[in-house]
Design an enzyme around this catalytic site. Structure first.
Site, mmCIF file in Angstrom:
data_model
loop_
_atom_site.group_PDB
_atom_site.id
_atom_site.type_symbol
_atom_site.label_atom_id
_atom_site.label_comp_id
_atom_site.label_asym_id
_atom_site.label_seq_id
_atom_site.Cartn_x
_atom_site.Cartn_y
_atom_site.Cartn_z
ATOM 1 N N ASP A 407 0.921 -0.901 0.188
ATOM 2 C CA ASP A 407 0.032 0.097 0.078
ATOM 3 C C ASP A 407 0.909 1.145 0.219
ATOM 4 O O ASP A 407 2.135 1.134 0.383
ATOM 5 C CB ASP A 407 -1.054 0.109 1.316
ATOM 6 C CG ASP A 407 -1.559 1.200 1.312
ATOM 7 O OD1 ASP A 407 -2.607 1.595 0.403
ATOM 8 O OD2 ASP A 407 -2.013 1.612 2.599
ATOM 9 N N THR A 409 -0.286 5.136 1.047
ATOM 10 C CA THR A 409 -0.586 5.704 2.163
ATOM 11 C C THR A 409 -0.464 4.877 3.653
ATOM 12 O O THR A 409 -1.029 4.147 3.606
ATOM 13 C CB THR A 409 -2.050 6.482 2.322
ATOM 14 O OG1 THR A 409 -2.292 6.806 0.968
ATOM 15 C CG2 THR A 409 -2.219 7.519 3.138
#
EC number: 7.6.2.1
Length: 1123
Positions: A407, A409
């Site tokens: 991922d 963020t």
């Protein structure tokens, strides 16, 4: 009670209707025909077992293992027929293995239950019986009115009824759901927004009708029917009215909402994958090897049975004078006798299947997993968080990873934006001590302490501080939600900005430091304070950001009455529509900012005449109120408005990366691991971060598969990308894919899409829904090469991906713990991934690979002499070893050295593994458990077994009167000699394989051999009253009293191990692997350091000798000068 039992057993009845009806505050109709719908409770379950299903489910999972099931069958056979060995020899190890494994798996599931209980037991407030009642999260029912306060997480999926704001809105962040940090505004319907108190909510009569639970985070279809003064008012409900479980309330004191989806039916839970049992590649290899050994066992048993009947074809061997058959034996069925003999041989040879292998592997994984938690290099001091292991079944899989899916963020970034530079009217500026300073100048060169801004600079800063959707929260004790302008005259240091994107927040905060402060908006009014002077602007229209335009605009009325448009967006989305300003210089500056890895936005404006604005206002009103093709009409109007722009400048913001992200990605790349970034973020944001973190290099050719509208268009684009990759083999390629295009690619062009992806060095997928992330992982996982995948993330939106991958890692981030709870391992920062894989993964894999092969080797050594012995005892099923030796060989005599080896072995020092990531490639693709390596260990076991048996037979069998007192050797003495040689040889073989010696290795290696001798002396030297037969009485003592027996032991052990030593030396110096080269370099350095320290000690001794033989004190200075 029946429903609860059905839920415990996993039989939850399906919904009977396509929609659900929720009566707010559970006020059901009073007529007798109404049958209430049944809904799930609000418990979140991430565990595998319950008290009721633990025993049957765990036993089922354990007996799926070939070895466990096989030993269960052997144990039952020993109970049913007369076999050469006692049922205890199979039953006791089986019981031990099953019990230890069940305790370990039960403990791990208890930890999951504990984590679930923390979530399910969290305190919440609900409205019941006219008052606000505190209860636990798990007790919330569909229809309950729930109160949520600021900064709390929503415990269920709620339809917003009211908030403390007059307009009935609230702001939330969904970072833990979709990875986006932007502030989202949600709305209540006009009829319920006035119900801000418990008493008003108690008098609310309303019904919500909506769709059944759906995993799509961005879709919600429903309606609410409110009854007021006998009249029913129906309002539509959409995603803007739904507050999702896992999201967090921001910038709003409190809200009230009605629960519509609870527990495992909430959208967050539906985006979790079903928890499945993950199995490592090593365990799959073990099962394959066990099948091969099962084939060897069956072959030996069938061959022995056939040879027995071939031998007994002669009467003198079928029924010798000393062993006459009974009448029943003569009349029994030949087929049953054959089956019985076959099963007896099966039991005799069954120890070739190492049952203790599984329990040793379980103990190694369980105990070895503590090293991850104890590793101080994986400890994050700022957050006081250690790495944690949620399941130890996959330790060795950390050493086999080929693809990492991460991922963005909160995983790669800190989720913090920092303003760095800007360009205004063709001049580059930077911020120094809160002042806007032209490039090349310093803070000292400015006169005065207060900043002086030119007209161009002031207009640019005003544009940045007004063109946004930022919200403000005033954190002051006792403050209500009142007018934000009440703080205008006395600026509060506790003012906090909440923005639609981290960029907007960083920019507004930067303009505030430079003298232009955004003070808030109320209704249609926006206020800024310019160098202490307040200015109010009327907000006329907001032209929202969208992915196609890649820009957003606001139309404002200035204090002087002029109508203006402020626009900001990506360079490619704004510069083509500008007609004035320093366009060329700004473009050069934007390119320079981008080369530094900064996120850029271009700012422009447009002045409207009175006639132009009337036309713009009319067009916007018509497009906004259109019922058909609203989006297309709005796009046309936006294009008409956002043209003829005057360029003001550009901003450059840094998305603060986590520490050492770039180094970690580079280390993974050198280790042969491909990194894919899967994010729900926007295309430009994701690409910018990929460039700044080193995922994409500046020299890479970036290919794009974005904004595809149809299957044919997507397929054609994929073919073009494949051609471009084939035409250029030199340049590295990076691929960018968005969620919509990915859906089309996966629909019918998976093979083509995979071909493009595999030829790219790095892949970035943006605008991804949670389940799309899992689909991408599954696509790679199930490809023909079957690569080992790892997924790492920090939010609930990453849970599906984490559960789908072979190895799932959760980041202990700022938002939520869903990823950590559902992961296999959890770490505090992305940078720790390199040590977790390159060091811990490397160690775990080489340890368990050697453990597995060594177990097969030592069991071949153990049982092959038993098979060979049948040739000299006419296949009478006589055992070569005593039954106690049979039982204890794997449990006591040879178990501890391999267990300690598998916990502490290090082929290379950890620092070397981290500094040379390429060493990870030596163990990739399960290389240490390849069929070639397995065959080598198996053949080595057979060779050693032949040497044990025939060496003992040749040295002792021809002359059996070798006792000191003239007594002859018996069969138990011969078997004990073979067993003694075998125990010593297999223990010393492991010692040869050991590279990293600790005191524990020495203790268990030499201690195991000593224990065998001590145990045998006691076992055979004492008459034990509880043993009905004691064949081994005084046998071991007699064996050790023979000098020729000692001679045989030494000769046989040397014969077995000497070729191994020659082979190791030969390969190490003529065909060394990368790991062996690193070992030799490390040995040379250690020898050099030892030589230096010895030389320094020698010099010290010489100096002391000089001082001891020194002349009178007057001459001592001369000695110091010599030194």
């Amino acid at each position: 009670m029946l429903r609860w039992i059905r839920q415990q057993l996993g039989f939850d009845p399906p919904h009977q209707s396509d929609t659900r009806t929720v009566y707010i505050a559970n006020r059901f109709p009073q007529h007798g025909h109404y049958v209430p719908q049944r809904f799930a409770d609000n418990r979140i379950i991430s565990s595998k077992y319950t008290i009721w299903n633990f025993v049957p489910k765990n036993l089922f999972e354990q007996f799926r293992r070939i070895a466990n099931f096989y030993f269960l069958i052997i144990f039952l056979v020993q109970l049913m027929i007369d076999t050469p060995t006692s049922p205890v020899t199979s039953g006791l190890p089986l019981f031990f293995v099953i019990t230890v494994t069940a305790i370990k798996q039960g403990y791990e599931d208890w930890l999951r239950h504990k984590a679930d209980n923390e979530v399910n037991g969290a305190p919440v407030f609900v409205v019941r019986s006219g008052s606000l009642v505190q209860t636990r999260s798990k007790n919330i029912r569909v229809g309950d009115i729930v109160r949520v306060a600021k900064d709390e997480t929503f415990p269920v999926d709620l339809v917003l009824l009211s908030s403390d704001r007059i307009e009935g809105t609230c702001h939330i962040t969904t970072t833990s759901l979709d990875g986006e940090t932007n502030l989202k505004t949600h709305y209540s319907v006009p009829e319920t927004l006035v119900s801000r108190s418990v008493s008003r909510l108690e008098s609310l009569h309303a019904v919500v009708e909506c769709q059944q639970p759906d995993a799509d985070l961005y879709r919600f279809v429903g309606r609410i029917t409110i009854t007021q003064q006998g009249e029913e008012i129906v309002r539509p409900l959409g995603p803007e009215n739904l507050l999702l479980r896992g999201a967090r309330l921001k910038n709003t004191k409190e809200i009230f909402g009605v629960a519509v989806y609870t527990g495992m039916e909430s959208k967050m839970a539906l985006n979790y994958k079903c928890k499945s049992q993950k199995r490592s590649a090593v365990e799959k290899s073990m099962n394959t090897f066990l099948l091969i050994y099962l084939g060897i066992l069956l072959f030996e048993a069938v061959l022995s049975t056939i040879l027995k009947y071939a031998w007994q074809a002669e009467n003198k061997w079928d029924e010798p004078f000393y062993n006459q058959k009974t009448e029943q034996e003569r009349n029994s069925s030949q087929i049953l006798k054959f089956i019985s003999d076959f099963l007896a041989f099966l039991v005799l040879y069954n120890f070739i299947i190492p049952i203790s292998l599984y329990v040793t592997v379980e103990m190694q994984k369980f105990l070895g997993s503590f090293f991850i938690g104890w590793d101080l290099d994986l400890y994050h001091e700022e957050s006081n968080q250690m790495a944690q292991v949620n399941t130890s079944d996959l330790n060795e899989e950390l050493g086999q990873v080929e693809y990492v899916f991460t991922d963005k963020t909160g995983t790669l970034t800190e989720n913090e934006m920092l303003f760095r530079e800007c360009s205004i009217n063709g001049v580059k500026y930077q911020e120094i001590n809160g002042k806007l300073v032209p490039e090349g100048m310093t803070d000292d060169s400015l006169d005065g302490s207060s900043p002086r801004l030119s007209c161009e600079e002031l207009l640019f800063l005003k544009a940045v501080s007004l063109c946004h959707t930022v919200q403000i929260s005033y954190e002051q004790p006792g403050d209500g939600p009142g007018d934000p302008f009440s703080h205008a005259n006395g600026f509060s240091s506790q003012m906090e900005y909440y923005a639609s994107s981290p960029d907007e927040k960083a920019l507004v905060e930067a303009t505030k430091r430079m003298g232009v402060t955004f003070m808030g908006s109320h209704g249609e009014t926006m206020e800024i304070k310019t160098l202490g002077k307040s200015e109010k602007y009327k907000l006329l229209h907001i032209l929202e950001f969208d992915a196609n335009r890649r820009r957003m605009s606001v139309i404002l009325q200035t204090p002087s009455g002029e109508k203006m448009l402020f626009t900001k967006g990506a360079e490619s989305a704004v510069l083509p529509f500008t007609t004035g300003g320093e366009i060329d210089k700004t473009r050069v500056h934007v390119d320079e900012f981008a080369l530094k890895g900064l996120r850029t936005l271009v700012v422009a404006c447009r002045h409207f005449s009175a006639e132009e604005y009337v036309e713009v206002d009319r067009l916007l009103h018509e497009a906004c109120t259109a019922l058909q093709q609203r989006e297309e009409r709005l796009a046309e109007v936006f294009s008409f408005i956002e043209k003829d722009l005057e360029l003001l400048g550009a901003t450059a913001v840094e998305d603060k990366l986590q520490e050492k992200v770039q180094e970690t990605i580079e280390a993974l790349r050198l280790a042969g691991i491909k990194v894919w970034v899967l994010t729900g973020d926007k295309h430009e944001t994701a690409v910018s971060v990929s460039l700044s973190c080193g995922h994409f290099h500046r020299t890479m050719n970036i290919l794009e598969l974005v904004q595809q509208k149809s299957d044919n268009e997507c397929a054609e684009q994929l073919r073009q990308l494949a051609r471009r990759i084939k035409e250029d083999h030199v340049i590295q390629h990076g691929l960018v894919v968005d969620g919509a295009s990915l859906s089309l690619a996966l629909r019918g062009h998976e093979k083509l899409f995979m071909e493009v992806c595999k030829n790219c060095s790095a892949v970035l997928c943006c605008r991804m829904a949670p389940l799309q992330k899992a689909k991408v992982v599954r696509l790679l996982k199930t490809s023909p090469e079957k690569p080992i995948t790892l997924a790492i993330g920090d939010g609930a939106n990453d849970v599906s991906m984490i559960q789908e991958a072979h190895v799932g890692i959760g980041i202990m981030g700022k938002e939520g713990r869903q990823a950590v709870r559902n992961s296999d391992y959890a770490i505090a920062r992305f940078k720790f991934l390199s040590k977790l894989l390159l060091v811990h993964g490397h160690f775990y894999y080489i340890r368990i690979a050697t453990l597995v092969q060594y177990f097969f080797y030592k069991n071949v050594c153990f049982i092959t002499p038993q098979f060979l012995y049948q040739f000299v005892c006419l296949f009478s099923q006589q055992t070569l070893y005593d039954s106690v030796y049979l039982t204890l060989y794997n449990i006591c005599f040879t178990s501890l050295p391999i267990l300690i080896y598998s916990l502490f072995e290090q082929l290379v020092h950890p620092h070397v593994l981290q500094s040379k990531p390429a060493l990870y490639r030596d163990i990739s693709r399960n290389s240490l458990l390849s069929f070639k390596t397995f065959l080598y260990w198996t053949l080595l076991g057979f060779c050693h077994a032949f040497v044990f048996f025939f060496g003992s037979y040749i040295l002792m069998g021809e002359d059996t009167s070798l006792m000191g007192n003239g007594q002859m050797f018996g069969n138990w003495t011969f078997g004990t000699l073979v067993f003694t040689v075998m125990v010593i040889t297999v223990t010393l073989k492991l010692a040869l394989e050991t590279h990293f010696w600790t005191w524990m290795n020495h203790f268990v290696t030499w201690g195991s051999i000593a224990f065998y001798f001590i145990f045998s002396l006691f076992y055979g030297g004492i008459i034990w009253p509880f043993l009905h037969t004691q064949d081994m009485y005084f046998v071991f003592v007699q064996l050790l009293s023979s000098g020729s027996a000692w001679f045989a032991i030494v000769i046989i052990i040397t014969t077995c191990l000497f070729p191994d030593i020659i082979k190791k030396v030969f390969y190490r110096h003529l065909q060394p692997t990368s790991t062996q080269k690193s070992q030799m370099e490390e040995d040379e350095r250690s020898v050099g350091s030892e030589y230096d320290s010895a030389e320094s000690r020698s010099r010290g001794e010489d100096n002391w000798q000089l001082l001891a033989a020194s002349p009178p004190p007057a001459q001592v200075p001369a000695l110091y000068s010599l030194r």
